[in-house]
Design an enzyme around this catalytic site. Structure first.
Site, PDB file in Angstrom:
ATOM      1  CD  GLU A  64      -0.946  -5.919   0.075  1.00 26.74           C
ATOM      2  OE1 GLU A  64      -1.839  -4.893  -0.461  1.00 26.74           O
ATOM      3  OE2 GLU A  64      -1.113  -6.151   1.090  1.00 26.74           O
ATOM      4  CG  ASP A  81      -2.320  -1.804  -1.943  1.00 25.13           C
ATOM      5  OD1 ASP A  81      -3.038  -2.646  -1.936  1.00 25.13           O
ATOM      6  OD2 ASP A  81      -1.856  -1.495  -0.570  1.00 25.13           O
ATOM      7  CB  ILE A  83      -8.113  -3.852  -2.599  1.00 25.19           C
ATOM      8  CG1 ILE A  83      -8.944  -3.917  -3.967  1.00 25.19           C
ATOM      9  CG2 ILE A  83      -9.039  -3.044  -1.527  1.00 25.19           C
ATOM     10  CD1 ILE A  83     -10.035  -4.968  -3.584  1.00 25.19           C
TER      11      ILE A  83
HETATM   12  C1  IPD Z   1      -3.626  -1.601   4.729  1.00 27.30           C
HETATM   13  C2  IPD Z   1      -4.162  -0.177   4.818  1.00 27.30           C
HETATM   14  C3  IPD Z   1      -4.296   0.343   6.354  1.00 27.30           C
HETATM   15  C4  IPD Z   1      -3.179   0.350   6.946  1.00 27.30           C
HETATM   16  C5  IPD Z   1      -2.670  -1.126   7.063  1.00 27.30           C
HETATM   17  C6  IPD Z   1      -2.283  -1.595   5.732  1.00 27.30           C
HETATM   18  P1  IPD Z   1      -4.214  -3.334   2.887  1.00 27.30           P
HETATM   19  O1  IPD Z   1      -3.458  -2.076   3.436  1.00 27.30           O
HETATM   20  O2  IPD Z   1      -3.176   0.837   4.147  1.00 27.30           O
HETATM   21  O3  IPD Z   1      -4.746   1.657   6.395  1.00 27.30           O
HETATM   22  O4  IPD Z   1      -3.159   0.452   8.439  1.00 27.30           O
HETATM   23  O5  IPD Z   1      -1.194  -1.296   7.900  1.00 27.30           O
HETATM   24  O6  IPD Z   1      -1.653  -3.104   5.306  1.00 27.30           O
HETATM   25  O7  IPD Z   1      -3.463  -4.595   3.696  1.00 27.30           O
HETATM   26  O8  IPD Z   1      -5.557  -3.117   3.255  1.00 27.30           O
HETATM   27  O9  IPD Z   1      -3.786  -3.176   1.441  1.00 27.30           O
HETATM   28 CA    CA Z   2      -2.119  -1.767   1.540  1.00 29.04          CA
HETATM   29 CA    CA Z   3      -3.847  -4.360  -0.438  1.00 23.26          CA
END
Ligand code: IPD
Ligand code: CA
Ligand code: CA
Length: 257
Positions: A64, A81, A83
């Site tokens: 990411e 990903d 986190i």
């Molecule tokens: C997010 C999480 C969240 C979702 C967001 C994502 P991130 O990822 O998966 O549940 O609703 O659209 O962007 O940015 O915390 O890696």
């Molecule tokens: Ca994510």
């Molecule tokens: Ca993330």
């Protein structure tokens, strides 16, 4: 392979948990008004990438925070990903996870999702089933919306989008037992795999949000499609993840204007 992935996710998750104690506002950055990233996301991503590159120098990696790297026509692609659920991480809520997937020839091959605050490790490999902390898991059998617990999410880019999922939320909420918004798409999918949640849908996600969850839910007997029942997920056409039996019913609701 899966043991390597599990150990890596556990170490990365433990690192996130430890670093969380020292997180200050100086370590917090904004990709946009609502899209948070911390120094810990970057550290954890570097740690995961370094270990993968050391072990598998020829494999490609999509992560990411740093994008695609080491693309040398390899049949293997790691999707990371570091986190998933950074907003929860920042606010010290327990629903965040480290998500590491391996794709082979463009298809899901293996995945691990580790939630360090819950100490839950979900893992799966093609054809070998899915487990939670070593115990086999399977999707639920609930086949009526009224009996279902659903998960959804609202993308951090929602403010700029006309299609921000509220329409779908308002249609589905009155019909189901209840809805959760736990804030980590990878975990939402793992919860479907474990049979805790019966379906999950979201719009505007990215491949790294769903790659590990995808193989885990498929190996647990679930189904993954876009909102039209096709395979163009997760971005433009959304993603629907379910126990399989409730899937078409959910697609019907998402199709209505
Ligand atoms: C997010 C999480 C969240 C979702 C967001 C994502 P991130 O990822 O998966 O549940 O609703 O659209 O962007 O940015 O915390 O890696
Ligand atoms: Ca994510
Ligand atoms: Ca993330």
């Amino acid at each position: 392979m899966l043991n390597f992935m599990e150990n890596l996710a556990r170490e990365a998750g433990t690192m996130a948990l430890e670093q969380r104690k020292h997180l200050s506002s100086a370590g917090l950055h904004f990709k946009n008004e609502r899209d948070l990233v911390t120094d810990v996301d970057r550290q954890v991503e570097n740690f995961i990438k370094t270990n993968i590159s050391r072990q598998f120098p020829d494999h490609a990696i999509l992560a990411e925070e740093s994008g695609i790297s080491q693309e040398r026509g390899s049949e293997y692609l790691w999707v990371i990903d570091p986190i998933d659920g950074t907003t929860s991480f920042v606010h010290d809520m327990p629903f965040y996870s480290v998500s590491i997937a391996l794709r082979r020839n463009g298809r899901p091959y293996a995945g691990v999702v580790y939630a360090p605050r819950l100490d839950e490790l979900y893992r799966a490999e093609l054809g070998k089933g899915a487990t939670l902390n070593g115990r086999p898991i399977h999707v639920s059998a609930r086949d009526k919306l009224v009996n279902c617990l659903a998960e959804t999410g609202f993308a951090c880019l929602r403010a700029g989008h006309r299609e921000n999922n509220l329409k779908h939320f308002c249609r589905i909420a009155p019909q189901v037992r209840d809805i959760r918004r736990d804030g980590s798409a990878a975990l939402d999918m793992a919860f479907v795999a474990a049979g805790r949640v019966d379906f999950f849908w979201e719009m505007l996600l990215q491949p790294y949000d769903i790659a590990a969850g995808e193989i885990i839910v498929l190996e647990a007997g679930g189904r993954v499609t876009d909102f039209q029942g096709g395979n163009e997920y997760p971005d433009r056409r959304g993603i629907v993840v379910s126990n399989g039996v409730i899937h078409d019913r959910v697609l019907e609701e998402l199709a209505l204007d």
